[in-house]
Every structure is written in C-alpha cells, then in structure tokens.
Design a protein around this motif. Structure first.
Motif, PDB file in Angstrom:
ATOM      1  N   GLU A   1      47.311  41.698  58.229  1.00 32.34           N
ATOM      2  CA  GLU A   1      47.403  42.924  57.422  1.00 32.34           C
ATOM      3  C   GLU A   1      46.490  42.826  56.197  1.00 32.34           C
ATOM      4  N   VAL A   2      46.561  41.663  55.537  1.00 37.61           N
ATOM      5  CA  VAL A   2      45.737  41.467  54.340  1.00 37.61           C
ATOM      6  C   VAL A   2      44.258  41.487  54.714  1.00 37.61           C
ATOM      7  N   LYS A   3      43.957  40.783  55.816  1.00 37.55           N
ATOM      8  CA  LYS A   3      42.547  40.747  56.246  1.00 37.55           C
ATOM      9  C   LYS A   3      42.026  42.166  56.502  1.00 37.55           C
ATOM     10  N   ALA A   4      42.867  42.993  57.152  1.00 29.13           N
ATOM     11  CA  ALA A   4      42.456  44.369  57.463  1.00 29.13           C
ATOM     12  C   ALA A   4      42.242  45.163  56.177  1.00 29.13           C
ATOM     13  N   LEU A   5      43.132  44.968  55.201  1.00 28.01           N
ATOM     14  CA  LEU A   5      42.993  45.701  53.928  1.00 28.01           C
ATOM     15  C   LEU A   5      41.705  45.291  53.204  1.00 28.01           C
ATOM     16  N   ILE A   6      41.427  43.998  53.219  1.00 28.74           N
ATOM     17  CA  ILE A   6      40.207  43.538  52.545  1.00 28.74           C
ATOM     18  C   ILE A   6      38.978  44.140  53.228  1.00 28.74           C
TER      19      ILE A   6
ATOM     20  N   GLN B   1      38.886  46.992  54.889  1.00 29.36           N
ATOM     21  CA  GLN B   1      38.824  48.425  54.519  1.00 29.36           C
ATOM     22  C   GLN B   1      38.259  48.607  53.118  1.00 29.36           C
ATOM     23  N   ARG B   2      38.645  47.671  52.237  1.00 31.96           N
ATOM     24  CA  ARG B   2      38.187  47.793  50.859  1.00 31.96           C
ATOM     25  C   ARG B   2      36.683  47.513  50.767  1.00 31.96           C
ATOM     26  N   ASN B   3      36.232  46.522  51.523  1.00 28.83           N
ATOM     27  CA  ASN B   3      34.787  46.238  51.528  1.00 28.83           C
ATOM     28  C   ASN B   3      34.012  47.459  52.019  1.00 28.83           C
ATOM     29  N   GLN B   4      34.586  48.096  53.046  1.00 27.49           N
ATOM     30  CA  GLN B   4      33.971  49.304  53.600  1.00 27.49           C
ATOM     31  C   GLN B   4      33.885  50.389  52.509  1.00 27.49           C
ATOM     32  N   ALA B   5      35.011  50.604  51.812  1.00 29.29           N
ATOM     33  CA  ALA B   5      35.065  51.630  50.751  1.00 29.29           C
ATOM     34  C   ALA B   5      34.032  51.325  49.663  1.00 29.29           C
ATOM     35  N   ARG B   6      33.916  50.044  49.319  1.00 30.43           N
ATOM     36  CA  ARG B   6      32.948  49.669  48.277  1.00 30.43           C
ATOM     37  C   ARG B   6      31.512  49.925  48.749  1.00 30.43           C
ATOM     38  N   ALA B   7      31.284  49.612  50.026  1.00 28.48           N
ATOM     39  CA  ALA B   7      29.938  49.836  50.574  1.00 28.48           C
ATOM     40  C   ALA B   7      29.596  51.319  50.511  1.00 28.48           C
ATOM     41  N   GLU B   8      30.644  52.143  50.705  1.00 30.72           N
ATOM     42  CA  GLU B   8      30.418  53.606  50.655  1.00 30.72           C
ATOM     43  C   GLU B   8      30.529  54.142  49.230  1.00 30.72           C
TER      44      GLU B   8
ATOM     45  N   ARG C   1      42.824  47.683  46.190  1.00 35.22           N
ATOM     46  CA  ARG C   1      42.960  46.488  45.349  1.00 35.22           C
ATOM     47  C   ARG C   1      44.370  46.423  44.731  1.00 35.22           C
ATOM     48  N   ASP C   2      44.831  47.589  44.242  1.00 37.05           N
ATOM     49  CA  ASP C   2      46.173  47.617  43.641  1.00 37.05           C
ATOM     50  C   ASP C   2      47.245  47.242  44.670  1.00 37.05           C
ATOM     51  N   LEU C   3      47.034  47.749  45.874  1.00 37.84           N
ATOM     52  CA  LEU C   3      47.971  47.439  46.963  1.00 37.84           C
ATOM     53  C   LEU C   3      47.993  45.930  47.221  1.00 37.84           C
ATOM     54  N   LEU C   4      46.807  45.348  47.265  1.00 38.26           N
ATOM     55  CA  LEU C   4      46.712  43.902  47.498  1.00 38.26           C
ATOM     56  C   LEU C   4      47.354  43.125  46.344  1.00 38.26           C
ATOM     57  N   ASN C   5      47.093  43.608  45.122  1.00 42.01           N
ATOM     58  CA  ASN C   5      47.704  42.943  43.961  1.00 42.01           C
ATOM     59  C   ASN C   5      49.217  42.951  44.074  1.00 42.01           C
TER      60      ASN C   5
ATOM     61  N   GLY D   1      50.527  40.359  45.939  1.00 46.96           N
ATOM     62  CA  GLY D   1      50.299  39.031  45.358  1.00 46.96           C
ATOM     63  C   GLY D   1      48.921  38.473  45.662  1.00 46.96           C
ATOM     64  N   ILE D   2      47.999  39.347  46.115  1.00 44.96           N
ATOM     65  CA  ILE D   2      46.644  38.861  46.412  1.00 44.96           C
ATOM     66  C   ILE D   2      45.715  39.299  45.283  1.00 44.96           C
ATOM     67  N   GLN D   3      45.074  38.317  44.655  1.00 44.86           N
ATOM     68  CA  GLN D   3      44.123  38.639  43.586  1.00 44.86           C
ATOM     69  C   GLN D   3      42.747  38.839  44.204  1.00 44.86           C
ATOM     70  N   ILE D   4      42.092  39.910  43.799  1.00 43.36           N
ATOM     71  CA  ILE D   4      40.741  40.147  44.300  1.00 43.36           C
ATOM     72  C   ILE D   4      39.760  39.850  43.180  1.00 43.36           C
ATOM     73  N   ASN D   5      38.823  38.994  43.459  1.00 37.49           N
ATOM     74  CA  ASN D   5      37.814  38.676  42.442  1.00 37.49           C
ATOM     75  C   ASN D   5      36.448  39.065  42.990  1.00 37.49           C
ATOM     76  N   ASP D   6      35.967  40.238  42.589  1.00 36.51           N
ATOM     77  CA  ASP D   6      34.675  40.692  43.073  1.00 36.51           C
ATOM     78  C   ASP D   6      33.560  39.936  42.394  1.00 36.51           C
ATOM     79  N   LYS D   7      32.574  39.589  43.191  1.00 37.94           N
ATOM     80  CA  LYS D   7      31.391  38.983  42.567  1.00 37.94           C
ATOM     81  C   LYS D   7      30.678  40.072  41.802  1.00 37.94           C
ATOM     82  N   LYS D   8      29.972  39.670  40.742  1.00 43.76           N
ATOM     83  CA  LYS D   8      29.219  40.680  39.980  1.00 43.76           C
ATOM     84  C   LYS D   8      28.166  41.279  40.904  1.00 43.76           C
ATOM     85  N   ALA D   9      27.957  42.574  40.765  1.00 39.07           N
ATOM     86  CA  ALA D   9      26.963  43.221  41.628  1.00 39.07           C
ATOM     87  C   ALA D   9      25.580  42.718  41.251  1.00 39.07           C
TER      88      ALA D   9
END
Ligand code: AMP
Ligand code: ZN
Length: 458
Positions: free
Chosen positions: A419-424, A426-433, A443-447, A450-458
């Motif tokens: 489930e988490v993998k699928a959400l991540i 989907q989120r990568n897809q959303a960011r790409a778009e 991201r809020d859902l993942l948080n 209990g999953i912290q998302i740390n995006d690399k700087k663009a």
C-alpha cells in the motif's frame, strides 16, 4: 582535550590522573519506569564523552550505576522510594520492576548506538560496601543516628555547596520545613534509612533493618571500582545542587578528598519549550518516536547538533529536520561511494585535525557535524572521503558506514507494505505532473501512516 569542569567553573585541560586509562563514573538511571528522551540526552552525552576520549587514544574504565533502591521521590530525602512506589502501584515485586526497566533501558542504548560502560553496578548488589562507607563516615565524626536513619552532618565540613557555588545560609533559606525534627541541620541528608515495616527492600545492618540513601550508592560503587579519586564524574545538571554535592560531602567524610577531578553535567532537554511531565503526556520514549516514523538515530543527530551544555528544546519539527539531515547525509555518502576521484592526503589530514580540535574543545559536536557536512558536500566525489567519514563516525556514532547505509535502505524497502509503495508511486507520478496539491495530499496521508517523506532538492 579541554572540558568544562563544574567544580572549577571553567574549561580545564584534561589529562588522566594515572597512565592512559580514564576512570569515569556516570550516574545511571533509577529503573522504576521507561527512560524518556530527556534521560537519554544525558546518556548520549556520556557516550560522546567516551567516544571522544577513545578517539584521542585513551583507554576507559567507566562505571555506570543502576539505582534499584533508595532514590526517593524528591532528590533530597523526602517522599517514598521510587522503586517501592512503582511496585505498590503496579502490584509487582520491586526486583521484577527493576529487571524489566533495566532491560528496556539498555534496549534504548542499542537503538541509539550508546555504548555500554565497562562496568554496570547495580545498587542492590553493593549493600555491604555502602554500609561500610556509612560506617567510615560515622567513625570520622561526620554522621549521626536518628530514629529514621543515619544522617550526614554538613556542619562538620569546611564548606557544603562547593559544586554549585552556593553557601549554606542561602541553601538553608530555601530548605523545606523538616519532616525529621531529629536532624541537626535542615540540609543534613540521609546516608542510611531505617526501613518502615512495609518497605520490601531492606537489609539487616548495625542500625537495624535499613536501605541505603541514593547518594551513598554512587559514592560506594564509584570508590569500589575506581578508587578514592578518579578522573571524571558525569550526570545531568539537576545533580549539581544535591546529589553530587552530597557525593562530595560523603567522600570528604570518608576519605577527606573530592572523589573526582572533573565534574561534567549535561543541560536539560525541554519539550515544546517546557518541562517534560507525565501529566502533559510529553515524556516521550524512543519507541514512541519510532512509532511516529522516526529513526532513533535521528534523535541522536538532533542531540549532537547542540552542545551538551546548551539547553535543548525538543519539537517534532526539529526532529523531522534531524531525520531529513540524516537522510541527506546518507545520500551524500552514497555519492562519494560512486565517485572515482581521489582526495589529497593533506586535505584529509587537515579535516581530521579540524574534527579533533572540535571534539577536544569540550566535545563541540555541532562543530564536528559541520565539518562532517563539509566533507559530505564536497563537489569532488571520492571514496577517499568515505574513510574519513567513517573515522568521524567513531565519535558521532551515526552508522555512516556505506555498507550499513545500503543494508538499512534494503531493509526499509523490504518492510514497506504494498500500500505504501503504491502511494509513493502515485505521489511520484503527481510530482512529475507538477500536481503539487495531490502530491501534498498523499504526503500527508503517508505521514499519518508514520512514513516520513524526504524529497531531494530539485
Ligand atoms: P533518573 O533516572 O531520574 O535518575 O535520571 C537519569 C538521568 O537523566 C540523570 O542523569 C538525570 O540528570 C537525567 N535527566 C533527567 N531529566 C532530564 C532532562 N529533561 N534532560 C536531560 N537529562 C535529564
Ligand atoms: Zn549518582
């Protein structure tokens, strides 16, 4: 090395009293409950000291006590024994409670990469040494017996308050109205306590069935393993005015000497700007930080990022920042592992020197971290830097070994649910778009999971 010495109120040059071995005593936990993150700040400091000394080539003989009897609810001698109180409330045997929380305490050490001192001394294993110590103080004329126990007579000292720099009159003015009218002076403290009928932990002694006072425990155990005078005594800043003052008084009464050359104290951790308290529900444990998706080492990083003598305020935002920094450190280290450049030997030597200087200046860990970051951020990517980083990590203890980093990432991926993998994904897809609203929502859902998302700087 230079350390701030509470006794002299300045940074003093450090040299072991004898040979190459540094003898240290650290006040350990009272094992009636789980350690909270404030307590653990104190042991992270202790660990930094150990590692810093070893980095400088010293050997260690380090004792930490486990207080499983005699620590009363107030650090001065009032209230119930904390162990007995817990036993009564939980309807358990105090020894059982001690065993349980001692195990939990060391589990936190493992989570935080805190090394165990060479000698762990449990108070209830040293009752005979404590009684003998009290007897010596008594024989030297520094103690007297009352109906409640044996008390230290502070009026026999040249000065009481040497560590906190207060004088007896000031302390007297602040002292509470006494419960024990037999005490000669309100600041006299219990060495040996006559056990009430219902006190479970008690031992036959020349003064009847008794149990030791908390302060005598540390004096007796320190002396047994480290001798009359050793190198360093550590504890939290709350120990300065009572516990350590009393340890000094006891040693003066028994041996005539101050028992340690250096007294080092770690400042308190506050939470959300205030004191930690059970009623506010903010006495967090490491396991609770983990439940919220943080790594214990993020808390270690958070503590290292402040000097041990500075007050430190814990917030979840700050912890999030520490977790992000730790993740970025790992990313940076991975880049060096891929690099093919080589680094100048001289440059490496200079960094080592800077790092050592920072550590040797009263364990300046924030500066040491800044030097680490400089190396990690080097534009030139080189495996030569990996060894340097590993060398720094002997002191920092952040598991910065590239092999460990790789293993950690593999285990994180394995343990992630589909489930988490699928959400991540989907989120990568959303960011790409560039669908930032959707990306934030996920991201809020993942948080929340209990999953912290740390995006690399663009
Ligand atoms: P205790 O188990 O209560 O004897 O405390 C164990 C250690 O934690 C002692 O060295 C205390 O000084 C230290 N300590 C307690 N509370 C804090 C805090 N909020 N911040 C830093 N150290 C603390
Ligand atoms: Zn102690």
């Amino acid at each position: 090395m230079k350390f701030f010495n509470t006794l002299t109120r300045k940074k003093d040059d450090f040299e072991p009293l004898e040979g190459n071995t540094v003898r240290i005593y650290s006040c350990g936990p009272t094992v009636y409950n789980y350690a909270h993150i404030g307590n653990l700040r104190a042991y992270l400091f202790m660990d930094l000291l150990r590692r810093g000394l070893r980095y400088n080539g010293y050997d260690l003989k380090h004792v930490m006590n486990i207080t499983d009897v005699g620590h009363l609810v107030s650090d001065a001698d009032t209230g119930e024994d904390k162990m007995e109180k817990a036993a009564r409330e939980q309807k358990k045997d105090p020894y059982e409670i001690a065993a349980f929380y001692t195990k939990e305490f060391f589990a936190d050490f493992e989570r935080l990469n805190i090394e165990k001192p060479e000698i762990i001394a449990k108070a209830t294993d040293h009752i005979a040494e404590m009684e003998k110590y009290v007897q010596e103080i008594m024989e030297n004329g520094y103690a007297y017996e009352t109906g409640n126990g044996v008390y230290f007579d502070i009026s026999k000292l040249d000065r009481y308050g040497i560590l906190s720099g207060t004088n007896t009159e000031e302390q007297m003015a602040g002292a509470r109205i006494e419960v024990d009218s037999e005490k000669r002076n309100p600041l006299d403290f219990a060495l040996w306590i006559k056990a009430p009928e219902n006190h479970i932990m008690k031992w036959d002694s020349q003064w009847g069935k008794c149990y030791p006072g908390w302060h005598i425990e540390c004096s007796a155990m320190g002396r047994k393993y480290l001798g009359d005078v050793f190198d360093i005594h550590t504890g939290g800043e709350d120990h300065i005015p009572i516990h350590h003052e009393n340890e000094i008084a006891q040693a003066k009464g028994a041996t005539g000497k101050i028992p340690a050359k250096f007294w080092m104290h770690v400042a308190f951790l506050t939470v959300d700007g205030g004191k930690m308290s059970k009623s506010l529900g903010n006495c967090y444990r490491i396991a609770e930080l983990q439940e919220k998706g943080f790594e214990p080492l993020a808390y270690r990083y958070f503590c290292l990022n402040s000097h041990y003598k500075s007050k430190l305020n814990f917030t979840f935002d700050a912890l999030k920042g520490a977790q992000t920094s730790l993740n970025r450190l790992r990313e940076g280290i991975k880049q060096h592992a891929l690099g093919n450049d080589s680094a100048e030997k001289e440059e490496i030597a200079q960094y080592k020197e800077q790092f050592r200087e920072a550590i040797n200046d009263d364990l300046n860990s924030p500066k040491a971290l800044a030097i680490l970051w400089e190396v990690v951020r080097k534009e030139k990517k080189s495996k030569d830097y990996l060894d340097l980083i590993l060398d720094f990590d002997r002191v920092l203890g952040l598991d910065l070994d590239i092999e460990k980093i790789k293993k950690l990432e593999e285990s994180k991926e394995d343990s992630m649910s589909d489930e988490v993998k699928a959400l991540i994904e989907q989120r990568n897809q959303a960011r790409a778009e560039k669908n930032w609203a959707e990306a934030d929502r996920i991201r809020d859902l993942l948080n929340q999971m209990g999953i912290q998302i740390n995006d690399k700087k663009a």
